[in-house]
Design a protein around this motif. Structure first.
Motif, short mmCIF file in Angstrom:
data_model
loop_
_atom_site.label_atom_id
_atom_site.label_comp_id
_atom_site.label_asym_id
_atom_site.label_seq_id
_atom_site.Cartn_x
_atom_site.Cartn_y
_atom_site.Cartn_z
N VAL A 1 0.83 -1.21 0.00
CA VAL A 1 0.00 0.00 0.00
C VAL A 1 0.87 1.26 0.00
N SER A 2 1.91 1.27 0.82
CA SER A 2 2.79 2.45 0.89
C SER A 2 3.52 2.67 -0.43
N LEU A 3 4.03 1.57 -0.98
CA LEU A 3 4.78 1.67 -2.24
C LEU A 3 3.90 2.21 -3.36
N LEU A 4 2.70 1.66 -3.49
CA LEU A 4 1.81 2.07 -4.59
C LEU A 4 1.23 3.45 -4.35
N ALA A 5 0.99 3.82 -3.11
CA ALA A 5 0.46 5.16 -2.83
C ALA A 5 1.47 6.23 -3.22
N ALA A 6 2.74 6.00 -2.83
CA ALA A 6 3.77 6.97 -3.20
C ALA A 6 3.96 7.01 -4.71
N LYS A 7 3.90 5.84 -5.35
CA LYS A 7 4.11 5.80 -6.79
C LYS A 7 2.96 6.46 -7.55
N LEU A 8 1.72 6.20 -7.15
CA LEU A 8 0.58 6.81 -7.83
C LEU A 8 0.61 8.33 -7.69
N LEU A 9 0.99 8.82 -6.51
CA LEU A 9 1.13 10.26 -6.33
C LEU A 9 2.21 10.81 -7.25
N HIS A 10 3.33 10.10 -7.32
CA HIS A 10 4.45 10.53 -8.16
C HIS A 10 4.05 10.55 -9.63
N THR B 1 7.46 2.38 4.20
CA THR B 1 6.29 3.07 4.75
C THR B 1 6.62 4.48 5.18
N PHE B 2 7.67 4.64 5.97
CA PHE B 2 8.00 5.98 6.45
C PHE B 2 8.54 6.86 5.32
N ALA B 3 9.23 6.28 4.36
CA ALA B 3 9.66 7.08 3.21
C ALA B 3 8.47 7.56 2.39
N ALA B 4 7.51 6.66 2.16
CA ALA B 4 6.31 7.05 1.42
C ALA B 4 5.51 8.09 2.19
N ALA B 5 5.41 7.92 3.52
CA ALA B 5 4.67 8.89 4.33
C ALA B 5 5.32 10.26 4.28
N ALA B 6 6.65 10.30 4.36
CA ALA B 6 7.35 11.58 4.26
C ALA B 6 7.13 12.22 2.89
N GLN B 7 7.18 11.41 1.85
CA GLN B 7 7.00 11.93 0.50
C GLN B 7 5.58 12.47 0.30
N ILE B 8 4.58 11.73 0.78
CA ILE B 8 3.19 12.17 0.64
C ILE B 8 2.93 13.37 1.52
N GLY B 9 3.44 13.35 2.75
CA GLY B 9 3.22 14.47 3.65
C GLY B 9 3.82 15.76 3.13
N LEU B 10 5.03 15.68 2.57
CA LEU B 10 5.64 16.88 2.02
C LEU B 10 4.85 17.41 0.83
N PHE B 11 4.35 16.50 0.01
CA PHE B 11 3.55 16.93 -1.14
C PHE B 11 2.29 17.64 -0.68
N VAL C 1 1.03 7.88 7.91
CA VAL C 1 1.32 6.50 8.31
C VAL C 1 0.06 5.81 8.81
N CYS C 2 -0.73 6.51 9.61
CA CYS C 2 -1.97 5.92 10.12
C CYS C 2 -2.93 5.60 8.98
N ALA C 3 -3.01 6.48 8.00
CA ALA C 3 -3.89 6.24 6.86
C ALA C 3 -3.43 5.03 6.06
N LEU C 4 -2.14 4.94 5.82
CA LEU C 4 -1.60 3.79 5.09
C LEU C 4 -1.84 2.49 5.86
N LEU C 5 -1.66 2.55 7.17
CA LEU C 5 -1.87 1.36 7.99
C LEU C 5 -3.33 0.92 7.95
N GLY C 6 -4.25 1.89 7.96
CA GLY C 6 -5.66 1.55 7.89
C GLY C 6 -6.03 0.87 6.59
N VAL C 7 -5.52 1.39 5.47
CA VAL C 7 -5.81 0.77 4.17
C VAL C 7 -5.19 -0.61 4.10
N ALA C 8 -3.97 -0.76 4.61
CA ALA C 8 -3.30 -2.06 4.59
C ALA C 8 -4.08 -3.09 5.41
N TRP C 9 -4.63 -2.67 6.55
CA TRP C 9 -5.41 -3.59 7.38
C TRP C 9 -6.65 -4.07 6.65
#
Length: 917
Positions: free
Chosen positions: A22-31, A81-91, A128-136
């Motif tokens: 979920v983290s990998l694809l979320a960061a990639k789709l945003l990118h 996960t944390f790299a994707a969260a940082a990337q999404i949060g900064l965006f 991170v919480c949002a990504l964790l929720g989707v992953a669950w």
């Protein structure tokens, strides 16, 4: 189905894996979707599957490794996960993408690490919480679906060998229980039965092979930009940023004070006091003086109502700022329009323990200067405004009444025009290569089938006065100045125009970010407006021409579109009164309907402008006006098409470069451009202004069709010398012919035009004062005076920005045959060339470290003088990159991908319809 269990207090591995995906694809789709506006929708959809090739690889490998080692899987999951969260949060906060190379440098500093951690903690935690929720929610669906895909791949290729592998979860004694272990075992058993059918196996293999071949073809034919960048993914970008650091020049702002490296050359004993020379007001040279002590007064000729381009004169003497702003975040987007802030302060110590190659001068540091250029403080300033006119020009320009009337000025900028084709010279390297290709080509042609090289560039010979040795008569006594050795200031077209129209060095960042700031010098159209404001003041010149006080009208014309990289806004910023583009030519009420089809994806043949140019000069003569015409051609741009009236394209090259190859098409387009130059000269004759018009002809940049060191057939990130050598000539029928062999850039064009206007009595007294006062303000020297290649040990440096701007910087100096290519934000080596013995850069000296390592190689090959030069050139080049940013007041991202959403379309051609590609 077994009940899930926890091992060592950690969540089940299936949740780890779901979180990773979920983290990998979320960061990639945003990118990927953040670049949607930068590409044609058709190309975006066509290449969309290729963007996820590395992601598919990471997911599949992770799924296999998760079964073998739980610790590795959990660690990789947390990193992504944390790299994707940082990337999404900064965006979400800034609209910009995170550059991991810069993040790595910030984390090296304790202050930067703590500041970054605290500033982005809340946003990152929410993501991170949002990504964790989707992953669950998707657990264990992603776990089983990925395993099904991996198993299908291996069992399709090797059914007997792999049907028994990866078929169920390991025992609970070794790992935690798999939530759907029984179901997974059933899937494996079904697959084992299915693969026993030979027909199904081969059908599956055919589908897999079709998919693989399709992906390979799409990857091969896919353009490099921007799709390669869109394909990058975690964790590769993270590791690349940490372990493969680009140059510090890639960052938005300097990490250390940008002290001038050659401090010995700016000592007070070299300073010069204000002087009044040749009618101009030189303000002296005092580098190192506190910038707030440098006085700037509004001259008498500048009206009280502000004239565009002269803001620094209206602002007057600057005041010290109260303090610098904080440094921008690593993914900071472009600052607001007309951003004028000094650079951020340096951190406590240089990162990585680095030291400046030249020590900074002792003593307390002055507050950093704000944006703008002060020639008084420029440590590289080499001036020649106090020099006499060239001896060959003095007689014509210094009589009681000049023999060189200049009522109108035309600047023709020829797209992608190399010096060796304007004109083509017999027995020069290009001529010999063409003749050799004809002799060795597989095809055999009669002599009359080959294009006649003697007829290739006759008008270029007229403009430059060069004898191409084809037996053609060339006026060697009159016709103006021709500059052998001219180099472009940028191989990106619109940046090169800044040098020739405004006398400024373009920014070494991708594309036309100069629009986001203020041009730090007045451009020629703005200067002419200031001259128009002098009409009410009397002229005391007895020898001035009767039209000397007439009103100037500046016009920009091109037959191509204005929709490339915000060009319309750019030309307006330069101060032109009128503009004409492809969009004007196709209007329903256009005065002259277009006569032919579009030549390329930019627009029409330049001949569509012919009646408009005729009207421009005819109306000016009728209304007693003066014309400044800027004309940019586009026919010599890829794909190098020629209009129907040109006839079938001629055969210039033999062998692989013949029969419609890019090289052959390019030469045909250059031949057409030469004809067009001749037609413009005929138009000036026809309207009766040829003998009172200065025509400046220069290339925006050259072009490389591959060479011994690279096969690149583009100017993009290509710093080869063939992309930089350009023609530069100042043509006037009454001006004595002068051939100058100087390494200069178009930064000298504007001072030379002003000097010619003033020296030829073509301006009124107040207008002459405007020109004389402004000439010393510019970085470039006038080419009609004795050119200084050095002054008190300071070399006359020349800088060239490589297309698109943030990749490399070319560094040369007038009077030296050396050239250094300095990487800015491109993974490339430093490159040194001695052009005296390697004219076409066939054997450059390259080194990935630069500095002493490169100097050592140069010393072993070319001696101590060359080694000393390369060390000096690298130090000056690094300093200039940051100094130039300060002048522009620009501290945003070097590369396009480092900026916010508003800049993702930079460098792209806006099409008329969404389906155009």
């Amino acid at each position: 189905m077994r009940t899930p269990r926890l091992a060592l207090g950690f969540p089940d591995r299936t949740l780890y894996f779901s979180l990773l995906v979920v983290s990998l694809l979320a960061a990639k789709l945003l990118h990927v979707f953040s670049h949607l506006r930068t590409t044609a929708i058709f190309l975006f959809l066509l290449y969309f599957p290729t963007f996820f090739t590395p992601d598919l690889f990471v997911i599949c490998i992770s799924r296999i490794l998760f079964r073998q080692t739980r610790i590795f899987g959990a660690a990789l999951c947390l990193v992504i996960t944390f790299a994707a969260a940082a990337q999404i949060g900064l965006f979400l906060e800034t609209g910009g993408e995170l550059r991991w190379s810069m993040m790595a440098r910030i984390l090296q500093e304790p202050r930067g690490f703590v500041g970054m951690l605290m500033s982005g903690f809340f946003g990152t935690s929410v993501v991170v919480c949002a990504l964790l929720g989707v992953a669950w929610l998707l657990n264990p669906l992603l776990w089983n679906l990925t395993m099904r895909c991996v198993r299908a791949f291996f069992t399709t290729i090797w059914p007997r060998r792999f049907s028994h592998l990866l078929r169920s979860c390991p025992s609970a004694a070794q790992y935690e229980a798999c939530p759907d272990e029984d179901e997974e075992q059933q899937l494996v058993d079904e697959k084992t039965v299915n693969v026993s059918t030979s027909r199904r196996i081969w059908w599956s293999r055919l589908k897999l092979a079709t998919f693989a071949v399709t992906m390979v073809i799409l990857h091969v034919v896919r353009p490099k930009a921007p799709f390669t960048h869109m394909t990058t993914t975690l964790p590769f970008t993270l590791f690349e940023g940490i372990f493969f650091r680009l140059s510090p020049l890639c960052d938005p702002s300097p990490w250390d004070a940008n002290d001038f490296p050659l401090a010995d050359l700016t000592q007070e004993r070299f300073w010069s006091q204000p002087v009044k020379a040749v009618g101009g007001n030189g303000r002296g040279w005092r580098p190192g003086t506190p910038w707030w002590e440098v006085k700037r007064e509004r001259p008498y000729w500048l009206p009280h109502e502000e004239v565009s381009g002269f803001a620094k004169w209206y602002r007057g003497t600057p005041q010290p700022p109260p303090g610098p702003p904080p440094p921008p975040p690593p993914g900071s987007h472009t600052p607001p329009k007309n951003h004028h802030l000094p650079p951020p302060p340096p951190p406590p110590s240089p990162p990585f323990g680095g030291k400046h190659p030249f020590p900074a001068p002792p003593g307390p540091r002055a507050p950093p200067a704000g944006p703008g250029y002060e020639n008084v403080l420029d440590p590289l300033k080499v001036a020649n405004f106090d020099q006499p006119l060239l001896a060959s020009l003095e007689d014509a320009l210094k009589e009681a009444k000049s023999k060189v009337p200049i009522k109108h000025v035309v600047i023709m900028t020829l797209e992608s025009t190399r010096k060796d084709v304007f004109p083509m010279v017999k027995d020069d390297a290009l001529y010999r290569d063409i003749e050799e290709s004809r002799a060795n080509g597989a095809e055999k042609r009669d002599e009359e089938v080959w294009a006649d090289l003697a007829d290739f560039s006759p008008n270029a010979e007229t403009i430059t006065g060069q004898d191409a040795h084809f037996g053609r008569s060339v006026n060697a006594t009159h016709g103006g100045l021709n500059i052998e050795g001219a180099q472009t200031a940028s191989s990106f077209t619109l940046k090169s125009l800044l040098a020739s129209y405004c006398g400024v060095g373009p920014l070494s960042v991708d594309f036309l970010e100069e629009l986001e700031t203020e041009i730090y010098q007045p451009c020629l159209p703005q200067i002419l407006k200031a001259m128009n404001a002098q009409k009410a003041l009397p002229s005391t010149k007895d020898g001035s021409w009767p039209w000397a006080n007439a009103t100037w009208k500046s016009t920009f014309m091109q037959a191509s579109t204005d929709k490339f990289d915000r060009q319309r806004e750019f030309v307006q910023m330069l101060g032109f009164d009128e503009t004409m583009y492809r969009e004007n030519l196709v209007l329903p009420d256009a005065k002259y309907p277009v006569q032919g089809p579009e030549l390329n994806y930019f627009g029409y043949s330049e001949r569509e402008l012919k009646p408009y140019i005729r009207d421009l000069f005819a109306d000016a003569e009728k209304n007693n006006e003066r014309v400044f015409l800027s004309h940019l051609t586009s026919s010599t741009h890829h794909p190098w098409a020629t209009p129907e009236e040109f006839g079938p394209q001629k055969k210039y090259w033999g062998g692989v470069n013949g029969d419609g190859s890019p090289w052959d098409r390019y030469l045909n387009s250059i031949k057409f451009a030469d004809e067009w130059v001749g037609e413009v000269l005929e138009l000036l004759e026809e309207t009766g202004v040829a003998n009172k018009t200065l025509v400046v002809v220069l290339g925006d940049h050259g072009f490389s069709f591959g060479d011994s060191t690279t096969m690149m057939k583009t100017t993009y990130a290509n710093a080869h010398i063939k992309s930089f050598r350009i023609p530069m000539a100042f043509y006037h029928p009454s001006l004595p012919r002068v051939q100058l062999n100087l390494t200069v850039t178009p930064l000298s064009v504007l001072p030379t035009i002003l000097d010619l206007l003033a020296s030829s009595d073509s301006l009124s007294t107040p207008q002459t004062d405007v020109a004389r006062d402004l000439i010393p303000e510019y970085e470039g020297q006038s080419l009609i005076r004795g050119f200084r290649t050095s002054q008190d040990g300071r070399r006359a440096w020349n800088f060239g920005v490589v297309n698109p701007g943030g990749t490399q910087l070319s560094v040369m100096s007038t009077g030296d045959p050396f050239r250094l290519v300095l990487p800015i934000c491109e993974a490339d080596a430093f490159s040194f060339t001695n052009l005296a013995v390697d004219r076409f850069e066939d054997r450059p000296v390259k080194d990935w470290e630069g500095g002493a390592s490169l100097a050592k190689q140069v010393n072993g090959t070319f001696g101590a003088d060359a080694a000393s030069w390369v060390e000096e050139a690298e130090a000056v080049g690094r300093w200039y990159v940051w100094e130039n940013r300060r002048r522009w007041g620009y501290w945003a991202g070097t590369r396009r991908e480092d900026r916010g959403p508003a800049h993702w379309a930079d460098g792209h051609l806006e099409h008329d319809h969404w389906w155009d590609t």
